[in-house]
Design a protein around this motif. Structure first.
Motif, PDB file in Angstrom:
ATOM      1  N   LEU A 133       0.821  -1.210   0.000  1.00  0.00           N
ATOM      2  CA  LEU A 133       0.000   0.000   0.000  1.00  0.00           C
ATOM      3  C   LEU A 133       0.860   1.269   0.000  1.00  0.00           C
ATOM      4  N   ILE A 134       1.925   1.267   0.786  1.00  0.00           N
ATOM      5  CA  ILE A 134       2.773   2.456   0.877  1.00  0.00           C
ATOM      6  C   ILE A 134       3.578   2.642  -0.402  1.00  0.00           C
ATOM      7  N   ASN A 135       4.033   1.560  -1.023  1.00  0.00           N
ATOM      8  CA  ASN A 135       4.760   1.686  -2.289  1.00  0.00           C
ATOM      9  C   ASN A 135       3.882   2.338  -3.356  1.00  0.00           C
ATOM     10  N   ASN A 136       2.588   2.046  -3.334  1.00  0.00           N
ATOM     11  CA  ASN A 136       1.671   2.677  -4.292  1.00  0.00           C
ATOM     12  C   ASN A 136       1.507   4.169  -4.014  1.00  0.00           C
ATOM     13  N   ALA A 137       1.708   4.591  -2.755  1.00  0.00           N
ATOM     14  CA  ALA A 137       1.530   5.998  -2.390  1.00  0.00           C
ATOM     15  C   ALA A 137       2.823   6.807  -2.495  1.00  0.00           C
ATOM     16  N   MET A 138       3.935   6.145  -2.723  1.00  0.00           N
ATOM     17  CA  MET A 138       5.221   6.849  -2.774  1.00  0.00           C
ATOM     18  C   MET A 138       5.349   7.634  -4.082  1.00  0.00           C
ATOM     19  N   PRO A 139       5.794   8.904  -3.993  1.00  0.00           N
ATOM     20  CA  PRO A 139       5.966   9.682  -5.212  1.00  0.00           C
ATOM     21  C   PRO A 139       7.110   9.152  -6.082  1.00  0.00           C
ATOM     22  N   SER A 140       8.176   8.701  -5.448  1.00  0.00           N
ATOM     23  CA  SER A 140       9.289   8.086  -6.174  1.00  0.00           C
ATOM     24  C   SER A 140      10.053   7.200  -5.207  1.00  0.00           C
ATOM     25  N   GLY A 141      10.870   6.326  -5.721  1.00  0.00           N
ATOM     26  CA  GLY A 141      11.618   5.418  -4.876  1.00  0.00           C
ATOM     27  C   GLY A 141      10.759   4.245  -4.436  1.00  0.00           C
ATOM     28  N   LYS A 142      11.338   3.434  -3.552  1.00  0.00           N
ATOM     29  CA  LYS A 142      10.657   2.209  -3.161  1.00  0.00           C
ATOM     30  C   LYS A 142      10.884   1.919  -1.684  1.00  0.00           C
ATOM     31  N   LEU A 143       9.833   1.476  -1.030  1.00  0.00           N
ATOM     32  CA  LEU A 143       9.902   1.009   0.347  1.00  0.00           C
ATOM     33  C   LEU A 143      10.361  -0.447   0.308  1.00  0.00           C
ATOM     34  N   MET A 144      11.462  -0.742   0.978  1.00  0.00           N
ATOM     35  CA  MET A 144      12.032  -2.084   0.934  1.00  0.00           C
ATOM     36  C   MET A 144      11.489  -2.986   2.043  1.00  0.00           C
ATOM     37  N   ASN A 145      11.283  -2.421   3.238  1.00  0.00           N
ATOM     38  CA  ASN A 145      10.928  -3.253   4.372  1.00  0.00           C
ATOM     39  C   ASN A 145      10.134  -2.443   5.392  1.00  0.00           C
ATOM     40  N   VAL A 146       9.152  -3.078   5.997  1.00  0.00           N
ATOM     41  CA  VAL A 146       8.407  -2.504   7.114  1.00  0.00           C
ATOM     42  C   VAL A 146       8.589  -3.452   8.294  1.00  0.00           C
ATOM     43  N   ALA A 147       8.928  -2.898   9.438  1.00  0.00           N
ATOM     44  CA  ALA A 147       9.083  -3.709  10.643  1.00  0.00           C
ATOM     45  C   ALA A 147       8.265  -3.088  11.770  1.00  0.00           C
ATOM     46  N   ILE A 148       7.678  -3.934  12.585  1.00  0.00           N
ATOM     47  CA  ILE A 148       6.921  -3.473  13.746  1.00  0.00           C
ATOM     48  C   ILE A 148       7.900  -3.332  14.899  1.00  0.00           C
ATOM     49  N   THR A 149       8.013  -2.108  15.446  1.00  0.00           N
ATOM     50  CA  THR A 149       8.947  -1.869  16.546  1.00  0.00           C
ATOM     51  C   THR A 149       8.262  -1.905  17.898  1.00  0.00           C
ATOM     52  N   ASP A 150       6.996  -1.521  17.971  1.00  0.00           N
ATOM     53  CA  ASP A 150       6.217  -1.562  19.207  1.00  0.00           C
ATOM     54  C   ASP A 150       4.848  -2.142  18.900  1.00  0.00           C
ATOM     55  N   PHE A 151       4.320  -2.909  19.853  1.00  0.00           N
ATOM     56  CA  PHE A 151       3.009  -3.508  19.626  1.00  0.00           C
ATOM     57  C   PHE A 151       2.335  -3.760  20.965  1.00  0.00           C
ATOM     58  N   ILE A 152       1.216  -3.090  21.164  1.00  0.00           N
ATOM     59  CA  ILE A 152       0.377  -3.326  22.339  1.00  0.00           C
ATOM     60  C   ILE A 152      -1.066  -3.386  21.849  1.00  0.00           C
ATOM     61  N   MET A 153      -1.751  -4.500  22.164  1.00  0.00           N
ATOM     62  CA  MET A 153      -3.166  -4.638  21.818  1.00  0.00           C
ATOM     63  C   MET A 153      -3.909  -4.963  23.104  1.00  0.00           C
ATOM     64  N   THR A 154      -4.975  -4.222  23.346  1.00  0.00           N
ATOM     65  CA  THR A 154      -5.749  -4.448  24.556  1.00  0.00           C
ATOM     66  C   THR A 154      -7.240  -4.309  24.259  1.00  0.00           C
ATOM     67  N   SER A 155      -8.026  -4.964  25.066  1.00  0.00           N
ATOM     68  CA  SER A 155      -9.481  -4.813  24.912  1.00  0.00           C
ATOM     69  C   SER A 155      -9.950  -3.735  25.890  1.00  0.00           C
ATOM     70  N   ILE A 156     -11.011  -3.031  25.468  1.00  0.00           N
ATOM     71  CA  ILE A 156     -11.545  -1.971  26.310  1.00  0.00           C
ATOM     72  C   ILE A 156     -12.730  -2.474  27.083  1.00  0.00           C
TER      73      ILE A 156
END
Length: 156
Positions: A133-156
């Motif tokens: 999705l992000i590569n399609n939105a980039m004006p030029s160049g290419k996104l090589m990798n996406v990594a998750i650095t933080d992750f917290i999921m909780t129920s409300i």
């Protein structure tokens, strides 16, 4: 001859339906044996060996994304690291990350169920989807990798 026409039409229709069903089943089974499309997209991405300084030059981060998932009873807080193909692409990415990239991430997360984010496979699928999705939105160049650095999921 007139009595055979309905039988002939019925037999031809049955053969056609059997061929269509066989074709659909073959496509379904061949996709399962090759793995998911996300797995094949991940394997196609070529990575070169970069030094730590080169990685820092072409990497950008977005932290503290907080949003509800598709199940409104769950909230997720995430941080991402993005590796781009060049320093120039990183500069352009940094200019548009709050305007274009962050909304893409929030919309993608808003369509996901909590079970889809469980485990490493779910997180890898999210990263692959964001990369496309992000590569399609980039004006030029290419996104090589996406990594998750933080992750917290909780129920409300």
């Amino acid at each position: 001859m007139k009595r055979m026409v309905p039988w002939l039409i019925t037999v031809l229709l049955a053969i056609t339906l059997i061929i269509v069903a066989a074709f659909l089943l073959y496509n379904y089974w061949s996709n399962d044996s090759k793995g998911s499309k996300v797995d094949s997209a991940i394997s196609q991405v070529e990575t070169k060996q970069l030094t730590a300084d080169q990685i820092v030059e072409v990497s950008s981060q977005i932290t503290d994304i907080k949003t509800n998932l598709a199940d409104a009873g769950y909230v997720v807080m995430m941080g991402f690291s993005f590796q781009l193909d060049s320093k120039k692409t990183k500069e352009e990415f940094d200019k548009i990350k709050d305007i274009n990239i962050k909304p893409i991430i929030i919309k993608t997360l808003a369509d996901m169920q909590p079970t889809e984010l469980n485990g490493a496979k779910g997180k890898d699928q999210l990263c692959a989807k964001l990369t496309n999705l992000i590569n399609n939105a980039m004006p030029s160049g290419k996104l090589m990798n996406v990594a998750i650095t933080d992750f917290i999921m909780t129920s409300i």
